[in-house]
Design an enzyme around this catalytic site. Structure first.
Site, short mmCIF file in Angstrom:
data_model
loop_
_atom_site.label_atom_id
_atom_site.label_comp_id
_atom_site.label_asym_id
_atom_site.label_seq_id
_atom_site.Cartn_x
_atom_site.Cartn_y
_atom_site.Cartn_z
N GLY A 23 0.31 -1.34 -0.14
CA GLY A 23 -0.13 -0.19 -0.09
C GLY A 23 0.95 1.19 0.10
O GLY A 23 1.39 1.55 -0.84
N ASN A 97 3.27 5.26 9.88
CA ASN A 97 1.79 5.05 8.50
C ASN A 97 0.57 3.62 8.87
O ASN A 97 -0.16 3.76 8.05
CB ASN A 97 2.99 4.79 7.76
CG ASN A 97 1.79 3.66 6.30
OD1 ASN A 97 0.81 4.74 5.33
ND2 ASN A 97 2.38 2.80 5.47
N TYR A 163 -12.43 5.16 13.55
CA TYR A 163 -11.60 5.52 12.16
C TYR A 163 -11.38 6.70 12.90
O TYR A 163 -10.79 7.63 12.37
CB TYR A 163 -12.31 4.63 11.19
CG TYR A 163 -10.74 4.55 10.17
CD1 TYR A 163 -9.40 4.36 10.14
CD2 TYR A 163 -11.22 5.71 8.76
CE1 TYR A 163 -8.57 4.79 9.09
CE2 TYR A 163 -10.14 6.25 8.02
CZ TYR A 163 -8.49 5.22 8.39
OH TYR A 163 -8.06 5.32 7.20
N LYS A 167 -8.55 8.78 13.85
CA LYS A 167 -7.24 9.47 13.18
C LYS A 167 -7.47 11.04 13.27
O LYS A 167 -6.99 11.42 13.04
CB LYS A 167 -8.22 9.35 11.46
CG LYS A 167 -7.98 7.71 11.07
CD LYS A 167 -6.40 7.86 10.76
CE LYS A 167 -6.02 6.21 10.15
NZ LYS A 167 -4.81 6.35 10.12
N ILE A 198 -7.02 6.30 -1.60
CA ILE A 198 -6.23 5.48 -2.65
C ILE A 198 -5.87 4.46 -2.54
O ILE A 198 -6.61 4.12 -2.26
CB ILE A 198 -4.74 5.83 -1.82
CG1 ILE A 198 -4.80 7.70 -1.16
CG2 ILE A 198 -3.57 6.22 -2.94
CD1 ILE A 198 -4.70 8.66 -1.94
N LYS A 199 -5.82 3.91 -4.18
CA LYS A 199 -6.08 2.59 -4.30
C LYS A 199 -5.03 1.93 -3.72
O LYS A 199 -3.31 2.18 -4.03
CB LYS A 199 -5.36 2.26 -5.76
CG LYS A 199 -6.74 2.81 -6.91
CD LYS A 199 -5.72 3.17 -8.13
CE LYS A 199 -6.54 3.78 -8.90
NZ LYS A 199 -6.96 4.58 -10.42
N THR A 200 -5.40 1.22 -2.77
CA THR A 200 -4.23 0.52 -1.97
C THR A 200 -5.69 -0.69 -1.11
O THR A 200 -6.64 -0.79 -1.11
CB THR A 200 -3.87 0.80 -0.34
OG1 THR A 200 -5.04 1.45 0.41
CG2 THR A 200 -3.20 2.45 -0.83
N PRO A 201 -5.14 -1.93 -0.47
CA PRO A 201 -5.81 -2.61 -0.01
C PRO A 201 -6.88 -2.65 0.81
O PRO A 201 -7.34 -3.45 1.23
CB PRO A 201 -4.72 -4.05 0.37
CG PRO A 201 -3.30 -4.26 -0.16
CD PRO A 201 -3.90 -2.55 -0.37
N GLN A 265 -14.57 21.96 -0.67
CA GLN A 265 -16.31 21.92 -0.96
C GLN A 265 -17.29 22.50 -0.02
O GLN A 265 -17.19 22.14 1.30
CB GLN A 265 -16.62 20.56 -1.38
CG GLN A 265 -16.26 20.05 -2.51
CD GLN A 265 -16.74 18.85 -2.99
OE1 GLN A 265 -17.51 18.52 -3.89
NE2 GLN A 265 -16.41 17.55 -2.22
N1 LIG Z 1 -6.15 3.76 0.73
C1 LIG Z 1 -6.04 5.00 1.21
O1 LIG Z 1 -7.56 5.38 1.26
C2 LIG Z 1 -6.65 5.76 3.42
C3 LIG Z 1 -6.67 6.62 3.27
C4 LIG Z 1 -6.66 7.86 3.97
C5 LIG Z 1 -5.77 7.19 4.83
N2 LIG Z 1 -4.94 5.85 5.36
C6 LIG Z 1 -3.86 5.99 6.37
O2 LIG Z 1 -2.56 5.26 5.10
C7 LIG Z 1 -2.13 4.03 6.13
C8 LIG Z 1 -1.41 3.19 5.18
O3 LIG Z 1 -3.11 2.38 4.73
P1 LIG Z 1 -2.62 1.80 3.07
O4 LIG Z 1 -3.28 2.60 2.69
O5 LIG Z 1 -1.54 1.17 2.80
O6 LIG Z 1 -3.41 0.39 4.01
P2 LIG Z 1 -3.40 -1.43 3.48
O7 LIG Z 1 -3.74 -2.23 4.02
O8 LIG Z 1 -2.84 -1.26 1.94
O9 LIG Z 1 -1.78 -0.79 4.82
C9 LIG Z 1 -1.24 -0.90 5.81
C10 LIG Z 1 -0.22 -1.96 6.03
O10 LIG Z 1 -0.24 -2.10 7.87
C11 LIG Z 1 0.29 -3.28 8.13
N3 LIG Z 1 -0.74 -3.39 9.40
C12 LIG Z 1 -1.52 -4.05 9.99
N4 LIG Z 1 -1.85 -3.80 11.22
C13 LIG Z 1 -0.82 -3.88 11.72
C14 LIG Z 1 0.10 -3.56 13.08
N5 LIG Z 1 -0.20 -3.75 13.93
N6 LIG Z 1 1.24 -3.53 13.20
C15 LIG Z 1 2.17 -3.29 11.84
N7 LIG Z 1 1.27 -3.07 11.06
C16 LIG Z 1 0.62 -3.31 10.92
C17 LIG Z 1 -0.38 -4.10 6.83
O11 LIG Z 1 0.05 -5.51 7.24
C18 LIG Z 1 -0.24 -3.73 6.37
O12 LIG Z 1 0.64 -3.77 5.30
C19 LIG Z 1 -3.00 4.10 6.96
O13 LIG Z 1 -2.79 4.87 8.07
C20 LIG Z 1 -4.18 4.66 7.08
O14 LIG Z 1 -5.37 4.85 7.78
C21 LIG Z 1 -5.14 5.39 3.18
#
Ligand SMILES: NC(=O)c1ccc[n+]([C@@H]2O[C@H](COP(=O)([O-])OP(=O)(O)OC[C@H]3O[C@@H](n4cnc5c(N)ncnc54)[C@H](O)[C@@H]3O)[C@@H](O)[C@H]2O)c1
Length: 265
Positions: A23, A97, A163, A167, A198-201, A265
């Protein structure tokens, strides 16, 4: 102009990124390494973290190290930071992160277990990381802490209580840390980053809700975004790169929205 190679925007920096096996963390780790930093890639999924470090090292030799790391555990924070400082030769950037979402649940269906999990992983981890990294960040100053919050820390949505709350607390706690470090003259800056979708799992539940149709899910999520699309991991990584570098040396206690105009907005 000399013909010398560009040294990299974070040349000489040493960075630890949590939750970095995939991600957003993966994109950050690659970008920081390509721009000259040595990076500690930590994740609760040690095998994926190791695989990422190997891929980074194949492109940027000796730039990356991997560690098994549950950010909810204080003992693991202590062990990982000690190992990373030894391997990297210091620590000048901490990217908090790692984060998790939970099931969409209105208050009557929500559970204390959901709140506890998100509190420990999304919020308490930030304090543990800052606490145990700070002596090393001070020693390697100028240094930077970058906390990954979310647009959900600035704007609420029904069904996302834990959440939203965790956050939002990350957003405010970032300012506390920034002011403490400034008052103590540690030369450690602290800022938060607030991505929209954002495009992630982490978006997998939305794809499941769209019957497994990824394009349909992304199109639905993009509806409220003025730029009419969701983001790419590099959109966030570029912001982290700026905050990790000394280009942002006068920036602390600030929030950076990476949201395609959503909150305008
Ligand atoms: N992708 C989005 O749309 C988005 C939007 C806003 C904020 N975020 C924030 O960005 C950050 C990264 O998210 P992402 O989209 O890459 O998600 P993701 O699910 O792809 O990655 C999260 C990672 O955190 C790891 N993880 C989970 N629990 C854990 C723990 N207890 N200790 C250590 N690692 C742990 C997972 O194994 C994974 O690799 C997060 O804080 C998320 O809340 C993401």
């Amino acid at each position: 102009m000399s013909g010398a190679a560009h040294p990299g925007r974070v040349a000489g920096k040493t960075a630890l990124i949590t939750g970095a096996a995939g991600g957003l963390g993966e994109a950050m780790a690659f970008m920081l390494a390509r721009e000259g930093a040595r990076v500690a890639v930590t994740d609760i999924d040690a095998a994926r973290a190791q695989a990422l470090a190997s891929r980074i090292n194949a492109e940027v030799p000796d730039a990356a190290f991997a560690y098994a790391h549950d950010v909810a555990s204080e003992a693991e924070w202590e062990g990982v930071i000690a190992a990373a400082v030894a391997d990297l030769g210091g620590l000048s950037v901490l990217v908090n992160n790692a984060g998790v979402g939970g099931p969409l649940a209105f208050v009557e269906q929500d559970t204390i277990e959901n709140w506890q999990r998100q509190y420990e992983i999304n919020l308490r981890s930030i304090m543990l990381g800052a606490k145990h990294a700070m002596p090393h960040l001070r020693a390697s100053a100028p240094a930077s802490i970058i906390n990954i919050s979310s647009i959900a820390g600035l704007a609420a949505a029904p069904g996302m209580g834990a959440y939203n709350a965790t956050k939002a607390a990350v957003w405010m706690y970032t300012k506390t840390l920034a002011l403490e470090a400034a008052k103590a003259e540690w030369n450690v800056r602290c800022n938060s980053v607030h991505p929209v979708f954002i495009k992630t799992p982490i978006l997998d539940p939305f794809i499941a809700m769209a019957g497994g149709d990824e394009d349909k899910a992304h199109e639905r999520l993009a509806r409220g975004i003025p730029l009419k699309r969701i983001g790419e991991p590099d959109d966030v990584a570029y912001c982290v790169l700026y905050l990790a570098s000394d280009e942002s040396k006068f920036v602390t206690g600030s929030e950076f929205k990476i949201d395609g105009g959503m909150t305008a907005q």
